[in-house]
Write a protein that holds these residues in place. Structure first.
Motif, short mmCIF file in Angstrom:
data_model
loop_
_atom_site.label_atom_id
_atom_site.label_comp_id
_atom_site.label_asym_id
_atom_site.label_seq_id
_atom_site.Cartn_x
_atom_site.Cartn_y
_atom_site.Cartn_z
N LYS A 283 0.83 -1.22 0.00
CA LYS A 283 0.00 0.00 0.00
C LYS A 283 0.86 1.27 0.00
N ASP A 284 2.12 1.16 0.39
CA ASP A 284 2.99 2.33 0.51
C ASP A 284 4.32 2.05 -0.20
N TRP A 285 4.27 2.02 -1.53
CA TRP A 285 5.48 1.68 -2.28
C TRP A 285 6.55 2.76 -2.14
N SER A 286 6.17 4.00 -1.79
CA SER A 286 7.19 5.03 -1.62
C SER A 286 8.09 4.68 -0.42
N TYR A 287 7.50 4.10 0.63
CA TYR A 287 8.31 3.66 1.77
C TYR A 287 9.23 2.52 1.35
#
Length: 183
Positions: free
Chosen positions: A67-71
């Motif tokens: 859900k948080d590919w930037s992380y």
């Protein structure tokens, strides 16, 4: 060999071999004991260890990153300077400074001239890009502006986060469902 004492831990690593499309591939290695993930693929290599992930299992933690590919990319990749996006950003920044009255029409024109020279320099812009704000300042010593370059994740890393990672997550979810039905 030195006489220093050392310790070591041996653990089992799970390997996931994923194939798709016309010869694309990704091989994941996951070590639940130490919270480590590695991926070798036709798009590049990534890896990181989260020994203190704070979840019941490391795989649950991995699923959260879908859900948080930037992380995910902040840990497994490095942003690189994007010259084309920086040109756009710099021009917009100069226009905003002009609109806000923070520079004169002449100062904005000189800054645009420098940016346009960088843009059309057939690859010879590298040295100037390293010091882009100095080039604009040299154009008009009375007009000082700090222009940061735009940094983006490389395209292979975006493929990893948006295409390859979701495949691994789907496999892990299916694996967990199967384990639940076996209980």
């Amino acid at each position: 060999m030195s006489n220093e004492k050392f310790t070591f831990t041996k653990s089992k690593i799970e390997k996931y071999d994923i194939r798709w499309g016309c010869g694309e591939w990704a091989i994941f290695s996951i070590d639940e004991n130490i919270g480590m993930m590695q991926c070798l693929s036709s798009f590049g290599c990534w890896g990181y260890a989260w020994p203190n992930h704070g979840r019941k299992t490391f795989k649950l933690f991995l699923l959260e990153m879908e859900k948080d590919w930037s992380y995910l990319l902040s840990k497994t990749s490095n942003k690189v300077f994007d010259f084309d996006e920086s040109i756009i950003y710099w021009k917009n920044d100069i226009l905003e400074l002009r609109r806000d009255g923070d520079c004169t029409k002449e100062q904005a024109r000189k800054a645009f001239d420098v940016i346009n020279r960088l843009e059309t320099d057939d690859g010879g812009y590298c040295a100037a890009v390293l010091n882009e704000s100095q080039a604009i300042n040299d154009a008009d010593p009375d007009f000082w502006v700090l222009l940061d370059g735009v940094k983006c994740y490389p395209s292979g890393d975006i493929v990893f986060a948006k295409t390859i990672w979701p495949m691994l997550c789907e496999i892990i979810r299916d694996e967990m469902k199967e384990q639940e039905t076996e209980k």
